[in-house]
Design an enzyme around this catalytic site. Sequence first.
Site, PDB file in Angstrom:
ATOM      1  N   ASP A 263       0.930  -1.271   0.025  1.00  0.00           N
ATOM      2  CA  ASP A 263      -0.580  -0.342   0.117  1.00  0.00           C
ATOM      3  C   ASP A 263       0.983   1.214  -0.151  1.00  0.00           C
ATOM      4  O   ASP A 263       1.007   1.738   1.119  1.00  0.00           O
ATOM      5  CB  ASP A 263      -0.996  -0.288   0.897  1.00  0.00           C
ATOM      6  CG  ASP A 263      -1.838   1.502   1.513  1.00  0.00           C
ATOM      7  OD1 ASP A 263      -2.302   1.539   0.051  1.00  0.00           O
ATOM      8  OD2 ASP A 263      -2.636   1.218   2.317  1.00  0.00           O
TER       9      ASP A 263
ATOM     10  N   GLU B 117      -2.611  10.680  -0.706  1.00  0.00           N
ATOM     11  CA  GLU B 117      -3.804   9.440  -0.611  1.00  0.00           C
ATOM     12  C   GLU B 117      -4.457   9.136   0.603  1.00  0.00           C
ATOM     13  O   GLU B 117      -5.140   8.985   1.177  1.00  0.00           O
ATOM     14  CB  GLU B 117      -3.279   8.683  -1.148  1.00  0.00           C
ATOM     15  CG  GLU B 117      -4.474   8.163  -1.312  1.00  0.00           C
ATOM     16  CD  GLU B 117      -4.831   6.536  -0.603  1.00  0.00           C
ATOM     17  OE1 GLU B 117      -5.794   6.133  -0.394  1.00  0.00           O
ATOM     18  OE2 GLU B 117      -4.184   6.757   0.702  1.00  0.00           O
ATOM     19  N   GLU B 118      -2.982   9.313   2.163  1.00  0.00           N
ATOM     20  CA  GLU B 118      -3.187   8.734   3.445  1.00  0.00           C
ATOM     21  C   GLU B 118      -3.808   9.613   4.067  1.00  0.00           C
ATOM     22  O   GLU B 118      -4.061   9.306   5.285  1.00  0.00           O
ATOM     23  CB  GLU B 118      -2.037   7.908   3.366  1.00  0.00           C
ATOM     24  CG  GLU B 118      -1.488   6.806   2.795  1.00  0.00           C
ATOM     25  CD  GLU B 118      -2.952   5.541   3.238  1.00  0.00           C
ATOM     26  OE1 GLU B 118      -3.507   6.036   3.925  1.00  0.00           O
ATOM     27  OE2 GLU B 118      -2.031   4.734   2.505  1.00  0.00           O
TER      28      GLU B 118
END
Length: 377
Positions: A124, A158-159
């Site tokens: 991820d 994105e996180e």
Amino acid sequence: MYTKRLLTCFLLSFTLVNVSTQAQNETSSSDLLDLHKQLVEIESISGNEAKVGEFLASYLQSHGWTIERQEVEGINGGPARFNIFAHTGNKNPKVILNSHLDTVPPYVPYRVEGDKIFGRGTNDAKGSIASQVIALAELQKESPDVAKEVGLLYVVSEESGCSGITKANELSITPKAFIIGEPTENKLALGHKGALKFSVNSEGIAAHSGYPELGRSAITQLVNVASTLNSIVFPDSHPVLGVDTLNIGLIQGGIAANVVPASANLTVAVRIATNATKVWETIKSIVGNPQGITLELGGARDGILLDSVDGFETMVAKYGTDYLCYNGKAKKKYLIGPGSILVAHTPNEYILKEDLTKAVGLYKKLVTQVLNTSQRS
């Protein structure tokens, strides 16, 4: 005799082709694992993506890609980062391969145990990045007309919000298909959940802990609300995305054990399967208006249904992606990548080598099928 010689020549030619193909496959596999290792070894927790961005931009440029950097401001006054948009001369490709450069904390070093590669971001989502880059490199050699219609878009944050993909909205690209790389066990996701984030702020009255009757504990108030939140069962469900789920991910408050705390807060993430507005109204109604408590909505977006093509296994993602914040909505959108979300964000995050290799082939297959379908429509 002539037939025997002809057969011998054919077999020799066939053997040489097989040897050449095997050598190419081994080279691609080596390139894939090397690129993946280098990406994972660079710590890139959200807000600190500049180094991995520099590495990847340099790597792509050295392999003939044209790079466009989009600077994105730092988090809480931190250093600026940048998105990477890469292409081979076509500034408005029909297909975009996308993933994110950042990871969640803390950094977990790269290590290999047998067929497993451990480390933060191994699946991820640096596994997706490595597989996408090598897939497109192979397509450049095998099907250059296909490869020229594909671009790469790698974003920051994105996180930790949508600042990277939000900046990417400024790119003047109108892809017909957008392929998102996240861990899906190499299956095409039929949809992924939306997201709702909110905070609960608790204001109390400070006092000496020996005389708690003179104060009002902000933490006690907050704990009561937390208990209420954890008891919520959302009444609706979606036929594809399933049910809404709530997670209290962060609690802060107090200054010392011997002081009645005057303030405290918690942060909640809800994975939206149904309707974000209705879920928010449900939460506010159930929590009510207890003394000292205020709720603050940070953002809310519904989930999305995704596209699929024949020849791929499918799944449903219970998480979300920052495609929710992408305004240049493509006609077709896909989500697929190596690795399992079940080990993402954990201390033992890992990916299988064979899953990385398999992903390369799947990205090539998906890109080719999507472009073929696009040309016919």
